[in-house]
Design an enzyme around this catalytic site. Structure first.
Site, PDB file in Angstrom:
ATOM      1  N   ASP A 427      36.576  42.231  37.635  1.00  0.00           N
ATOM      2  CA  ASP A 427      37.850  42.328  38.477  1.00  0.00           C
ATOM      3  C   ASP A 427      38.593  40.987  38.487  1.00  0.00           C
ATOM      4  O   ASP A 427      38.062  39.891  38.127  1.00  0.00           O
ATOM      5  CB  ASP A 427      37.571  42.878  39.781  1.00  0.00           C
ATOM      6  N   THR A 429      40.731  39.974  41.793  1.00  0.00           N
ATOM      7  CA  THR A 429      40.995  39.348  43.031  1.00  0.00           C
ATOM      8  C   THR A 429      39.487  39.163  43.633  1.00  0.00           C
ATOM      9  O   THR A 429      38.789  40.187  43.694  1.00  0.00           O
ATOM     10  CB  THR A 429      41.728  40.230  43.978  1.00  0.00           C
TER      11      THR A 429
END
Length: 1222
Positions: A427, A429
């Site tokens: 991922d 963020t």
């Protein structure tokens, strides 16, 4: 209202449930005694009668007692044994134990039963201990006190005594014992604050609001009068939804997530609340979510099953050879054996050779059964558990002092899998970035505001002289610098009205809770996400200070609105909140100004906001889109803001539909979304915000190191393509030397089709474009890769195109192309797509994958990968709770994989290989003896020697190798990440390794057996007698124990005192055992055998010569292999062989009074100092130049003749360096 009127009301109110209902009232002179009301429960919902246990009794709701144990007193033994015998090896040994009770068995049953019983006993004790801890925890929770309404008083009762329909009181900081409908609170306006850390790990406070009709049920006297009905959904595991109705006085009031208080949450900033129990025990939402993470098995464990199957095949082959030999051997010509006369059984009857063949197979299976090691699984589990609990969890290099968070191995099943990962799915963020959002720039009415340069821009430019944004003291979350908007200067801008709408949208359209004194300096915001907190903080800094919230009002202190310097408190009535979710990707509020103006404010992703804009102000739309692209290129996260003025008639008409949708028990969420679509149309674009999420410390260097290690990193993010590209540049995931391939739906052609609005045409055009681009890129990639020094490839695709690329017709082409790329970035992807991409590589390419993320949207991806790593960040603990390993920062992934993962893989490969080798060697000596006994199944070794060979005499040293063996230090593992490729290629446990070990087992068994047999013809005791069968057997077993233990020492890369103690202790244990055994059991053939042997010179010669001769081939093989065909780690060993090395793992004592820095210093100071040395040959390796040339990206063949030159060179004295922490 009278008792009977209430009953009638209830009967009418519950009629919607379907079916008839029974009312049984019995009236006596002493008053009314209700035996209860029961209504058949419709499958779609349940009806709860509040404050009325008799009425709920007939519905047979579950009690509130919970149990998380796997067993109880009656199921422990059968269920525990079933779990153990699901393992093929245990089932195999159970079969062998059963066979040993038959007449055909040559060994005593006890020698097979006892080791199996020990293994099962240890496993069952472990299971019982773990379950006992669960039981204690359950008892503590079930007996926690809570206030229950009884006889108009609050009575303290244990949680387990609660039932559905009870009215209870929960005090401040207390936990909710069941799922409650929130009725009343001591706070004004029916509001309470809860913390959901036990559900999702989020520590920010959330607001819950009781229905206005129930606000006054605070006191026990008033609460005892609450006897209404609640109709709600059946128990389910959805934590964030609730559908129900409160039926009171013939009114139906909708209940939603804002009125539900879930078990496990805690009450904050509220004296106490009163609630009605609707779900209890195992029907509460948190308990229905308490399911195990999908079971994962490592690749090594799966291969181990194949090796055991192969060993079983070898066992059957040996039995087949012996059985055929036995059937041929039994013959009348061996008259002196009297086979046909003294036939106690049919096993050796020459007249029935088929029966002899069959019975011999069973005999030999029990005889050769040790070929499959009984202690293998126990040893591996022990090693893995200690690796996780002591090494990974206590590694200081993976400890984050700022948050006091160490690494956490949540499972020990996948330790060695960490050493074989080839693909990492990350991922962005909160994983690559800090998830500390700062308001950085914005665009209002087509004008861009904000100066300064982001970290991403600096990383992309790769220039140190780029000016960063000013370092003025700002609020956390606000890093904006542009005098045109600050201190009321926005009034002088060309579009002050648009600025005002922009600031009000930021201050009103959110779900943030203010906490503390109502002053800008002391007030803190509790937000569901860092983005929301940053936007509200920005509004405060622009002069629109949100300082108070009630369920229906938002209070904002506005500055400079009417005139410069004037500050006024303004209240806005919140009429409706259309909440954000991953499907809507937007949030809206309908508010009423004091002057009666009705406004809808909306904020969300640009894709969904632009679809809902009106046809006006095309210029502002286009300019804002350009600004968003610029912000994305700078690595900023963008959000669009829009508003819409509503007429009272329009709002009233829409609100009726909204209330109807909110009252539905079926498909409420879907209907609410449909109603929201009706009002979120023809919006006016205000502008957009741009928020910076800075990279975590050490991310670029970590990714660079992992790339050198041969790992391919894919980033799966929901951000815009431009943002994702620039983050990838800043992380060094992509560089200018790479050939980039991009498939995006943001093209003029696709926009033109989208504007026409035909969904079928849009799908056809995008799918065809994706197919064409993939075919073109695939051919181009093959051309580039066909050149030896071709460029590395990078592939970028957005979620809309990925949806079509994952179509079954294009999936294989997508996978083939992506596997050739060094880096892949997927942007604008949904959580489902993240999981699909991960599963595509894992299943489609059969590669070992690792997913790493920090939020609830990463859970699917984490569970889809071979290994899931959760980051304990600011988005809660959902990812951590679903993961296999948890770390605090992305940069710790390098240590987790390159150090612990690689060591675990190497160690467990040696452990498994050694078990295979030592058991095959032992069984083959028995096999050779079979040829000299007429294939009769006569055992060569004593029963107890055979049984204890695995359990005691060779068990302990291999455990220490699995824990302490270390080819190179942690520092060298990080310095030479290319060493990790040996795990990706599975260098240390493959069929070549197994075949080589099998050959050595064959050779060593022949040496041990023939040397021992030879001594029987020439060896004499001190009495002048020849050595007998049991004397030779004891001598062979002694030589075998010494040989296999020394063979283990030869394979060790690191030799510590624990290796010496365990190996020496194992040999010593054998001698202690046989000294006692040979005296105690006078009826055994081994009686006094060891003492007879030790009185002869032959015994001492054999103990010295046999291990030397048996291990000579291994010694020569290992020497030539290290000299001519060295592994990479052996090259590094030789290069650094003169450097001191420390053995030890940094142990961290959490909870001391020291500061984090002092803790680190103290832990380093307390590290044990134990010198280790590499075994093998102390000369340079011919792979020296080729290995380091590979480090620089140069292909250089090995030159074997360089060995002579380097071996003759005198090594330089290296000055001792600081030892690397392990």
């Amino acid at each position: 209202m009278s008792e009977r009127k209430v009953a009638a009301s209830r009967s009418r109110g519950s009629g919607g449930g379907g079916g008839s209902h029974m009312v049984v009232d019995s009236v006596s002179s002493s008053g009314s005694i209700r035996l209860g009301r029961a209504q058949p429960q419709a499958p779609s919902h349940r009806t709860v009668f509040c404050n009325d246990r008799e009425s709920n009794y007939l519905a047979k709701y579950l009690g509130n007692s919970v149990s998380t144990t796997k067993y109880n007193l009656f199921t422990f033994l059968p269920k525990g044994l079933y779990e153990q015998f699901r393992r093929v090896a245990n089932l195999y040994f159970l079969t062998i134990s059963c066979l040993s009770f038959t007449p055909v068995s040559p060994v005593s049953p006890i020698t097979n039963v006892v080791p199996l019983s020990i293994v099962l006993f240890v496993s069952l004790v472990k299971e019982a201990f773990e379950d006992w801890k669960r039981l204690q925890n359950d008892m503590t929770i079930n007996n926690s006190p809570v206030d229950l309404l009884q006889n108009q008083r609050w009575e303290s009762v244990p949680w387990k005594a609660l039932q559905v329909g009870d009215i209870i009181r929960v005090k401040q900081d207390g936990f909710f014992p069941a799922d409650l409908v929130f009725l009343a609170t001591t706070n004004p306006d029916g509001v309470c604050y809860i913390e959901t850390a036990n559900l999702d790990g989020e520590t920010n406070l959330k607001i819950r609001k009781a229905l206005e009709k129930t606000w006054d049920y605070v006191t026990p006297e008033r609460a005892s009068e609450f006897k209404e009905e609640i109709q709600c959904e059946q128990p389910n595991n959805s934590l964030y939804t609730f559908t129900g109705n409160l039926i009171t006085q013939n009114q139906t009031l909708p209940l939603g997530p804002n009125q539900i208080l879930l078990r496990g949450c805690s009450l904050r900033n509220t004296e106490y609340i009163v609630g009605a129990v609707v779900f209890t025990g195992h029907e509460t939402k948190v308990m229905m979510n308490a399911m195990n993470v999908p079971s994962k098995r490592s690749t090594l464990e799966k291969k181990l099953d194949k090796v055991i199957a192969t060993l079983f095949g070898v066992l059957l082959s040996m039995c087949l050879v012996g059985a055929i030999g036995s059937a041929i051997f039994v013959n009348e010509r061996y008259y002196y054996l009297q086979l046909g006369i003294n036939v106690e059984s049919e096993q050796f009857n020459p007249g029935n050779r088929l029966l002899v063949f069959v019975l011999s197979i069973f005999t030999l299976i029990t005889l050769y059964s040790p070929i499959i090691p009984i202690s293998l699984y126990v040893s591996i589990e022990t090693i893995k558990f200690i690796q996780s609990a002591q090494f990974i969890n206590n590694d200081l290099r993976m400890y984050h002092p700022e948050t006091n968070t160490p690494a956490l191995a949540r499972t020990s099943n996948l330790n060695e899998e960490l050493g074989q990962v080839e693909y990492i799915f990350s991922d962005k963020t909160g994983t690559l970035t800090r998830n500390l959002m700062e308001f950085f720039k914005c665009s209002i009415g087509g004008e861009t505001y904000g100066t300064g340069v982001t970290e991403i821009e600096v990383g992309v430019a790769n220039a140190e002289d780029v000016q960063k944004s000013s370092a003025k003291t700002r609020d956390t979350g606000f890093n904006f610098d542009d005098a045109r908007l600050l201190s009321g200067a926005w009034r002088n801008e060309p579009n002050p009205d648009m600025c005002k709408e922009f600031f009000r949208c930021l201050a009103i359209c959110h779900t943030v809770l203010p906490e503390g004194e109502e002053t800008p300096d002391k007030l803190k915001y509790q937000a569901a996400s860092p983005d929301e907190a940053a936007l509200v903080t920005a509004a405060k800094n622009f002069g629109f200070f949100f300082y108070r919230r009630t369920p229906t009002m938002v209070y904002v202190r506005e500055s400079h609105v009417e005139k410069m310097g004037k500050v006024q408190d303004v209240s806005y009535e919140i009429l409706n909140v259309l909440e954000f979710n991953s499907t809507r990707k937007r949030q809206s509020v309908v508010c009423r100004y004091k002057d009666g103006r009705l406004v809808l404010y909306c904020k969300g992703a640009d894709t969904v906001i632009y679809e809902r804009l009106g046809g006006e102000n095309e210029e502002i739309k286009n300019v804002t889109r350009v600004h968003m692209e610029q912000y994305g290129e700078a690595g900023l996260r963008t959000l669009c803001l829009a508003y819409k003025d509503l007429s009272p008639d329009m709002y009233e008409s829409w609100n009726e539909k909204y209330i109807q949708a909110k009252s539905c028990l079926r498909d409420r969420e879907k209907k609410l979304e449909e109603v929201a679509e009706l009002i979120e149309t023809d919006l006016n674009l205000i502008g957009c915000t741009a928020i910076e999420d800075k990279l975590q410390e050490g991310v670029p260097s970590c990714i660079e190191t992992l790339s050198k290690a041969g790992l391919k990193i894919w980033v799966l993010t929901g951000d815009k393509l431009e943002t994702a590209i620039n983050i990838a540049y800043a992380c060094k995931l992509i560089n200018n030397d790479m050939k980039q391939f991009i498939i995006s739906s943001e093209t003029d052609e696709i926009r033109e089709v989208e504007n026409r609005g035909d969904q079928v045409e849009i799908a056809q055009v995008i799918k065809e474009m994706v197919k064409t681009e993939l075919q073109k890129y695939h051919k181009e990639a093959q051309t580039i890769l066909s050149v030896p020094s071709g460029k590395k490839l990078a592939f970028l695709i957005d979620g809309k195109c990925l949806m079509y690329a994952l179509d079954p017709s294009l999936r294989s082409m997508l996978l083939s192309f992506c596997l050739n790329c060094s880096s892949v970035v997927c942007c604008r992807v949904s959580p489902l797509q993240k999981a699909q991409v991960t599963r595509l590589v894992r299943k489609g390419a059969n590669k070992i994958t690792l997913s790493i993320g920090d939020g609830a949207n990463d859970v699917g991806m984490i569970q889809a990968a071979n290994i899931g790593v959760g980051i304990s960040g600011l988005e809660g603990m959902q990812a951590v709770m679903a993961s296999d390993f948890a770390i605090a920062q992305f940069r710790f992934l390098a240590d987790l994989l390159l150090v612990h993962g690689r060591w675990s893989y190497l160690r467990l490969c040696k452990v498994v290989s050694y078990f295979f080798y030592k058991n095959l060697t032992f069984t083959l000596t028995q096999f050779w003896y079979t040829f000299q006994t007429g294939f009769s199944g006569q055992r060569f070794y004593d029963d107890w020697c055979q049984s204890l060979y695995n359990v005691i005499f060779t068990a302990l040293p291999v455990v220490f190798v699995g824990l302490l063996d270390k080819d190179v230090s942690a520092g060298l593992s990080r310095k030479y990440p290319q060493l990790y490729k040996e795990g990706i290629d599975n260098t240390f446990f493959n069929w070549k390794v197994v075949g080589t070990l099998a050959l050595f087992s064959l050779y060593q068994s022949i040496v041990v057996y023939n040397f021992a047999v030879a001594s029987s013809t020439s060896g004499l005791t001190s009495s002048g007698l020849m050595l007998g069968h049991w004397d030779i057997s004891t001598m062979a077993f002694t030589c075998l124990v010494i040989t296999v233990n020394l063979r283990l020492l030869m394979t060790c890369s690191t030799v510590t005192r624990w290796h010496i103690i365990s190996i020496g202790g194992s040999v010593l244990l054998w001698f202690l055992f046989i000294f006692i055994y040979a005296i105690v059991f006078i009826n055994k053939g081994t009686f006094f055998s060891i003492y007879v042997l030790m009185s002869t010179i032959y015994f001492y010669l054999m103990v010295i010569l046999v291990p030397i001769c048996a291990l000579l081939c291994d010694f020569i093989y290992l020497g030539f292999q290290r000299w001519l065909y060295p592994c990479d780690y052996q090259i590094v060993q030789e290069v650094h062989r003169h450097e001191p090395d420390s053995v030890g793992v940094g142990l961290l004592d959490i909870g001391t009074q020291l500061s984090p820095e002092d803790e680190r210093r103290y832990a380093f100071a307390m590290l044990p100092r134990q010198n280790s040395k590499h075994t093998g040959f102390a000369f340079d390796s011919p792979g020296y130049e080729s290995f380091f040339a590979t480090q620089q990206g140069v292909v250089a063949p090995q030159k074997a003749w360089d060995v002579v030159r380097r071996a003759s060179m005198k090594p330089k004295d290296n000055k001792p360096q600081d030892s690397e922490h392990e």
